[in-house]
Design a protein around this motif. Structure first.
Motif, mmCIF file in Angstrom:
data_model
loop_
_atom_site.group_PDB
_atom_site.id
_atom_site.type_symbol
_atom_site.label_atom_id
_atom_site.label_comp_id
_atom_site.label_asym_id
_atom_site.label_seq_id
_atom_site.Cartn_x
_atom_site.Cartn_y
_atom_site.Cartn_z
ATOM 1 N N UNK A 1 0.868 -1.173 0.000
ATOM 2 C CA UNK A 1 0.000 0.000 0.000
ATOM 3 C C UNK A 1 0.903 1.221 0.000
ATOM 4 N N UNK A 2 0.632 2.173 -0.816
ATOM 5 C CA UNK A 2 1.340 3.454 -0.787
ATOM 6 C C UNK A 2 2.849 3.275 -0.612
ATOM 7 N N UNK A 3 3.489 2.704 -1.613
ATOM 8 C CA UNK A 3 4.892 2.351 -1.406
ATOM 9 C C UNK A 3 5.809 3.559 -1.207
ATOM 10 N N UNK B 1 9.971 -0.415 1.008
ATOM 11 C CA UNK B 1 9.514 0.106 -0.276
ATOM 12 C C UNK B 1 9.680 -0.909 -1.395
ATOM 13 N N UNK B 2 10.777 -1.683 -1.325
ATOM 14 C CA UNK B 2 10.996 -2.693 -2.366
ATOM 15 C C UNK B 2 10.974 -4.111 -1.799
ATOM 16 N N UNK B 3 10.435 -4.268 -0.603
ATOM 17 C CA UNK B 3 10.263 -5.590 0.014
ATOM 18 C C UNK B 3 11.570 -6.378 0.021
ATOM 19 N N UNK B 4 12.669 -5.691 0.259
ATOM 20 C CA UNK B 4 13.978 -6.352 0.279
ATOM 21 C C UNK B 4 14.936 -5.449 1.048
ATOM 22 N N UNK B 5 16.068 -5.998 1.449
ATOM 23 C CA UNK B 5 17.003 -5.200 2.252
ATOM 24 C C UNK B 5 18.024 -4.528 1.358
ATOM 25 N N UNK B 6 18.011 -3.207 1.351
ATOM 26 C CA UNK B 6 18.943 -2.485 0.499
ATOM 27 C C UNK B 6 20.352 -2.661 1.066
ATOM 28 N N UNK B 7 21.304 -2.939 0.194
ATOM 29 C CA UNK B 7 22.690 -3.136 0.631
ATOM 30 C C UNK B 7 23.527 -1.945 0.180
ATOM 31 N N UNK B 8 24.795 -1.945 0.531
ATOM 32 C CA UNK B 8 25.512 -0.682 0.424
ATOM 33 C C UNK B 8 25.744 -0.180 -0.997
ATOM 34 N N UNK B 9 25.606 -1.050 -2.012
ATOM 35 C CA UNK B 9 25.750 -0.524 -3.371
ATOM 36 C C UNK B 9 24.394 -0.305 -4.028
ATOM 37 N N UNK B 10 23.327 -0.362 -3.247
ATOM 38 C CA UNK B 10 22.007 -0.121 -3.821
ATOM 39 C C UNK B 10 21.362 -1.372 -4.392
ATOM 40 N N UNK B 11 22.041 -2.519 -4.304
ATOM 41 C CA UNK B 11 21.369 -3.778 -4.660
ATOM 42 C C UNK B 11 20.679 -4.285 -3.397
ATOM 43 N N UNK B 12 19.997 -5.411 -3.548
ATOM 44 C CA UNK B 12 19.175 -5.887 -2.439
ATOM 45 C C UNK B 12 19.537 -7.311 -2.033
ATOM 46 N N UNK B 13 19.143 -7.655 -0.823
ATOM 47 C CA UNK B 13 19.267 -9.044 -0.430
ATOM 48 C C UNK B 13 17.875 -9.604 -0.190
ATOM 49 N N UNK B 14 17.773 -10.903 -0.379
ATOM 50 C CA UNK B 14 16.487 -11.593 -0.366
ATOM 51 C C UNK B 14 16.529 -12.682 0.705
ATOM 52 N N UNK B 15 15.550 -12.659 1.595
ATOM 53 C CA UNK B 15 15.501 -13.675 2.651
ATOM 54 C C UNK B 15 14.114 -14.305 2.700
ATOM 55 N N UNK C 1 14.575 -8.583 -8.659
ATOM 56 C CA UNK C 1 13.802 -8.992 -7.473
ATOM 57 C C UNK C 1 12.533 -9.781 -7.818
ATOM 58 N N UNK C 2 11.682 -9.263 -8.721
ATOM 59 C CA UNK C 2 10.454 -10.012 -8.999
ATOM 60 C C UNK C 2 10.730 -11.369 -9.649
ATOM 61 N N UNK C 3 11.767 -11.432 -10.489
ATOM 62 C CA UNK C 3 12.076 -12.698 -11.158
ATOM 63 C C UNK C 3 12.476 -13.739 -10.125
ATOM 64 N N UNK C 4 13.330 -13.311 -9.202
ATOM 65 C CA UNK C 4 13.779 -14.223 -8.153
ATOM 66 C C UNK C 4 12.591 -14.681 -7.312
ATOM 67 N N UNK C 5 11.735 -13.730 -6.972
ATOM 68 C CA UNK C 5 10.603 -14.089 -6.101
ATOM 69 C C UNK C 5 9.609 -15.013 -6.786
ATOM 70 N N UNK D 1 -1.183 -11.962 4.552
ATOM 71 C CA UNK D 1 -1.028 -12.265 3.137
ATOM 72 C C UNK D 1 0.446 -12.058 2.814
ATOM 73 N N UNK D 2 1.035 -12.945 2.025
ATOM 74 C CA UNK D 2 2.439 -12.770 1.655
ATOM 75 C C UNK D 2 2.541 -11.615 0.681
ATOM 76 N N UNK D 3 3.281 -10.570 1.039
ATOM 77 C CA UNK D 3 3.277 -9.382 0.194
ATOM 78 C C UNK D 3 4.047 -9.575 -1.105
ATOM 79 N N UNK D 4 4.962 -10.526 -1.132
ATOM 80 C CA UNK D 4 5.645 -10.783 -2.402
ATOM 81 C C UNK D 4 4.718 -11.496 -3.382
#
Ligand SMILES: Cc1cc2nc3c(=O)[nH]c(=O)nc-3n(C[C@H](O)[C@H](O)[C@H](O)COP(=O)(O)OP(=O)(O)OC[C@H]3O[C@@H](n4cnc5c(N)ncnc54)[C@H](O)[C@@H]3O)c2cc1C
Ligand code: SF4
Ligand code: SF4
Ligand code: FES
Lengths: 125, 838
Positions: B547-549, B557-571, B616-620, B794-797
């Protein structure tokens, strides 16, 4: 040596030679931003709906040189419209590019105009 | 310039320095302090906190720099070995000589170890210094590794012995208290109250042995038991001796100062010893033929010595010294004040006793029934501060004095308001702070909140017993001045988190702008209020972060953890840490396909790093097709419930920790809270899941689960506190539903449960009243709200990948499918990492 920072120069409306048609107004979130690619540049563009204004600045955060500002949250600091970097929450004025909460160099800001439902960003070249 | 040498850098020696440098006259003096211990003075009264924190710095009275800044030479780790009164010099153990004009002895006392055969054996400890505690901790750890059901005894059932008993229990050893007298706390309690206390302590697991004279300590090298008489043994693996104190008067004795028959250096009411250039203060000083084993009189002595040395000769010690005490820490209220025992010739005693509830209250009143002379409280000491004040200030008492201790339901009077106390009432006896001073610093604007009052007046920094009353006085004074206590969230709202919670709940707002326009200050929000309100709306309406990202924080905002170079990690979520081999293989294959750096997280899940926004969406999509769902590692929400393998495999397990952990993780997943929440479930007291380091932790015991709340790791590690014992699964869920919901309703932004709980007025007891006894009558609402959140999960991904509109944001560029060409990775140990920052 030229660094990526040198690619970004604050631009005044008077000096605009190119109005780049970036995307449809509807592609941007309300009171949020997205990143536009123009040649070698990455530009963060914000739809500040509460003010009825659009802002553009470099996507590069001068703190750690990462391409992230378009993913930051916007808001105001005692009336000054600003963006907060998503990495360490350094904040920059969207009007002047000035760093508001520490002493980093200012970021480059660019003029934006909206015509017929499209967002245009102004560059010198 | 005159030279003062202070021997001993304990609590009182430090207080002398502190009081001295506050004086203008101090510039004419130079102070040198010798301390035998390796570190600057620390708060011995709160020594037991070291067991939890193991942080010696936190107990420091002042830093080494403080002494330097105040022109005091602090020499630690060097004992003074000799005093030469004729030459006015001292010699240290390193054979260095120093001369003095004034000598202040603050050498304190040492634990008394009775000459019992075998007491020198390994595993026998005393309880006085940080080094003692370090020794105990190391020994207990070693014991537990060898012998899971190891036992430890405390010799002595006094104030300190009981505190040590609690420490033993917290170290996970079976605790035993061995007392020579036929009752506990013989100096403070009468036999009936001590009987009630015994029942209460036994009910929480302490084993009490009274009237036991220890003949010898058994064991070959290390202690294995204690022998009390023929055929009377107790098997123990460790012993803490807490049998009283002996003043460290050896220096004074050797140089011929007058000492008492049973030790201690004799002083008069100016704190002078028999040599007028030598003062003695604290637990070394024998005043009125007494050694006062409490800090408050020691601090008063320090103040008197300071005044005397700078020439204020009229400042003297009072003849009567208040020895009222309240036991801290043990989880059982015990207090005695004034004259606890009273011969019938001097006054009347009124006693209220309820053995089934482990309650005992006694007050002693004068023969004419007009003044309170003293009393004892066991089981419920909530009225201690007020009764103590009534006693100290000789305040009027009700015509029927029994009203002072009867429960309100049986006609008891409500004790007076704190504001009714006279201004000169001493609230903090350790620091001698009066009610007038506390209210004064607020009235003159020096302090605006409790923390300010504490730092201006030092009230509450000693034993801490007066803290609740200082807080009451602070609040009442602020209120009387019409000052509202504000903790608004940011410049855009004059409201705090709790206000906003209520407003959003009542008005049902679903958009940030609605809240801002109706309740804000006319601005446009910022990175503080936006994510906060996003989280509140999610907590209240069970919404996801989709909702209202644009108002969500960086990670949500992107349902993932932003890392120091602006990429994300997925858990992805791995409930309870249980994962099938097939799912593990799927994770491995996905990580390989997208070239993701792979690591096991601190919460024992699998983290895949280096995904770009576009990926991110492809991985999810792939993760979801293998049965995974969001792990909410990016949210201020439940992370993991860490479990040990429990009774399904472990040979010690008492219950199925994994099954319960999975149930709990699935119950609370996705719920947005003020901060992240972690849980843990261990199958037995060996605690392999480290559940006590979590916001909520469960440990299986005989007859159910023990529930702990309010722990965390991070920058300020805290152990969770015991909240309820031997409860079944259903009750655990009931309490946790209420606890978490109450936390979500009332905490400050980004406040974890530990900090919230600590700052909750009334502390853990209050929390128990709200959660277990439903004192506020909100338990049902809390449960209902939680159940709604659980039902609406509900799983938001899954939600995001199935909604093209929501997917639009997962692109680095709005006008191109390209990736960010500035990303640079470098190889590291067969995987990759972002290029280091310059
Ligand atoms: C576990 C525990 C809990 C307690 N709880 C409470 C409580 O709740 N309320 C309360 O009022 N009191 C409590 N007390 C008692 C309180 O701690 C003491 O009353 C207080 O510490 C006395 O202060 P002091 O400075 O006289 O002695 P100490 O704090 O013992 O300091 C004396 C210092 O002098 C040093 N020293 C001795 N001889 C020499 C020498 N020759 N040369 C150099 N240095 C020397 C010692 O090493 C020591 O560091 C508690 C004590 C303990 C151990
Ligand atoms: S805590 Fe769990 S794994 Fe550890 S010994 Fe107990 S049951 Fe076994
Ligand atoms: S401890 Fe510090 S460096 Fe490590 S993950 Fe946490 S924030 Fe990052
Ligand atoms: S990189 Fe933007 S604030 Fe650090």
């Amino acid at each position: 040596m030229e660094t990526i920072l040198d690619k970004y120069k604050a631009t005044e409306v008077e000096n605009v030679n190119v109005w780049f048609k970036a995307a449809s107004v509807n592609d941007f979130p309300k009171d949020g931003g997205a990143c536009v690619k123009y040649k070698e540049k990455q530009i963060a563009v914000f739809n500040f709906e509460r003010l009825g204004k659009w802002y553009a600045c470099q996507n590069l955060c001068p703190h750690k040189m990462e391409m992230v500002l378009s993913r930051g949250m916007i808001g105001d600091d005692k009336g000054i419209p600003k963006v907060a970097c998503p990495l360490h929450k350094k904040t920059f004025s969207l009007e002047t590019g000035e760093n508001l909460n520490s002493d980093l160099d200012a970021i480059a800001v660019y003029p934006v105009k909206v015509e017929a439902g499209y967002v245009y960003i102004g560059f010198e070249e | 310039m005159q030279h003062i040498i202070v021997v001993g850098n304990g609590m009182v020696g430090y207080k002398f320095c502190e009081k001295f440098v506050e004086k203008a006259e101090s510039k004419d003096f130079k102070i040198t302090v010798f301390g035998e211990e390796p570190r600057p003075a620390y708060d011995r009264v709160h020594l037991s906190e070291f067991f939890e924190s193991q942080n010696a710095k936190a107990l420091e009275m002042a830093t080494a720099e403080w002494y330097a800044d105040n022109n005091i030479d602090l020499i630690t780790g060097e004992r003074v070995a000799d005093i030469n009164r004729t030459s006015k010099t001292i010699t240290t153990a390193r054979d260095r000589d120093f001369s003095y004009d004034y000598l202040v002895l603050a050498t304190g006392s040492s634990p008394f170890v009775p000459p019992i055969k075998g007491v020198e054996k390994e595993g026998v400890f005393v309880y006085r210094t940080i080094e003692d505690l370090e020794g105990m901790l190391a020994y207990a750890a070693k014991l537990k590794a060898e012998k899971p059901d190891a036992r430890a005894a405390v010799l002595g059932g006094g104030l300190l012995g009981l505190e040590a008993g609690k420490a033993v229990m917290d170290m996970g050893l079976e605790p035993h208290i061995v007392e020579f007298a036929p009752k506990l706390m013989p100096r403070q309690l009468d036999s009936r109250s001590s009987q009630v206390l015994k029942l209460k302590l036994e009910s929480i697991g302490l084993n009490i042995h009274l009237s036991k004279a220890t003949n010898q300590v058994l064991g070959d090298g290390a202690i294995t038991g204690m022998e009390f008489g023929e055929d009377d043994f107790l098997d123990v693996d460790m012993l803490i001796v807490s049998a009283g104190i002996r003043p460290r008067d050896e220096l004074g004795r050797a140089c011929g100062l007058e000492v008492g028959v049973r030790g201690g250096i004799v002083v008069d009411n100016t704190m002078k010893t028999s040599d007028e250039n030598i003062y003695a203060i604290g637990e070394i000083a024998l005043y009125n033929q007494m050694i006062y084993g409490l800090v408050a009189p020691g601090y008063d002595m320090a103040a008197v010595a300071v005044e005397q040395i700078i020439g204020n000769t009229e400042a003297v010690m009072p003849a009567d010294i208040d020895m009222s005490t309240k036991l801290k820490l043990i989880g059982v209220d015990v207090a005695s004040f004034g004259e606890p025992f009273m011969p019938a010739s001097k006054g009347h005693s009124i006693i209220f006793e309820n053995k089934t509830q482990h309650l005992y209250k006694r007050i002693n009143v004068s023969l004419d029934g007009k003044t309170l002379l003293g009393g004892i409280l066991v089981g419920d000491a909530s009225d201690y501060s007020m009764l103590h004040q009534v006693y100290l200030n000789a305040m009027a008492i009700p015509e029927d004095p029994s009203q002072l201790i009867l429960p309100a339901s049986e006609g008891g009077a409500v004790l007076g308001d704190v504001m009714d106390l006279p201004d000169e009432a001493q609230i903090c006896s350790c620091e001698s702070v009066t009610k007038g001073q506390i209210c004064g610093v607020i009235e003159n604007g020096e302090a605006t909140d409790l923390a300010g009052v504490v730092s201006c007046t030092k009230a509450g920094t000693g034993c801490g017993g007066c803290k609740p009353m200082v807080a009451d006085l602070t609040n009442a004074t602020l209120k009387s001045l019409g000052i509202e206590v504000k903790d608004s969230v940011c410049e855009h709202f004059d409201l705090n988190r709790q206000d906003l919670y209520k407003i959003i709940q009542v008005k049902g707002y679903k958009k940030f702008n609605e809240v801002l326009d109706n309740h804000g200050n006319g601005g446009h929000g910022c990175e503080l209020c936006k994510p906060l309100i996003a989280s509140l709306m999610a907590s209240i309406h069970a919404d996801t972060a989709n909702e209202e990202y644009a108002i969500q924080d960086s990670n949500d905002r992107f349902l993932a953890n932003i890392q120091r170079n602006g990429t994300y990690s997925v858990v992805p979520r791995v409930p309870g840490g249980e994962i099938t081999p097939d799912k593990l293989i799927a994770l491995g294959e996905i990580a390989k396909k997208y070239d993701l750096y792979t690591k096991i997280t601190g919460g024992v899940r699998i983290d895949l790093f280096g995904a770009t926004l576009n990926q991110l969406p492809l991985i999810w999509k792939e993760l979801i097709s293998h049965g995974f769902e969001s792990g909410h590692a990016y949210g201020k929400s439940l992370r993991t419930v860490k479990t040990c393998v429990g009774s399904t495999w472990c040979r010690y397990g008492m219950d199925e920790s994994v099954s319960f952990g999975i149930e709990l993780e699935n119950r609370y997943r996705g719920i947005r809270a003020p901060h992240k929440i972690k849980g843990g479930v261990s199958g037995c007291i060996r605690e392999c899941a480290e559940a006590r380091g979590k916001d909520f932790g469960l440990i299986a015991v005989e007859g159910g689960w023990n529930l702990y709340v309010g722990g965390n790791g991070g920058a300020n590690p805290r152990h969770a506190e015991l909240f309820a014992e031997q409860i079944d699964n259903e009750t655990v869920i009931k309490y946790l539903d209420r606890y978490l919901m109450f936390y979500m309703r009332t905490a400050k932004p980004l406040q974890r449960t530990a900090a919230w709980q600590e700052r909750l007025e009334g502390g853990l007891d209050y929390l128990k009243e709200v959660i277990i006894e439903d004192k506020l009558g909100i338990a049902e609402d809390l449960e209902k709200e939680m159940q709604t959140l659980v039902n609406k999960f509900e799983c938001e991904w899954t939600q995001a990948v199935n909604n093209p509109e929501m997917m639009k944001r997962f692109n680095h560029f709005i006008n191109s499918e390209d990736e960010d060409e500035n990303l640079v990775f470098v190889p590291m140990r067969d995987q990759k990492m972002p290029e280091p920052w310059v």
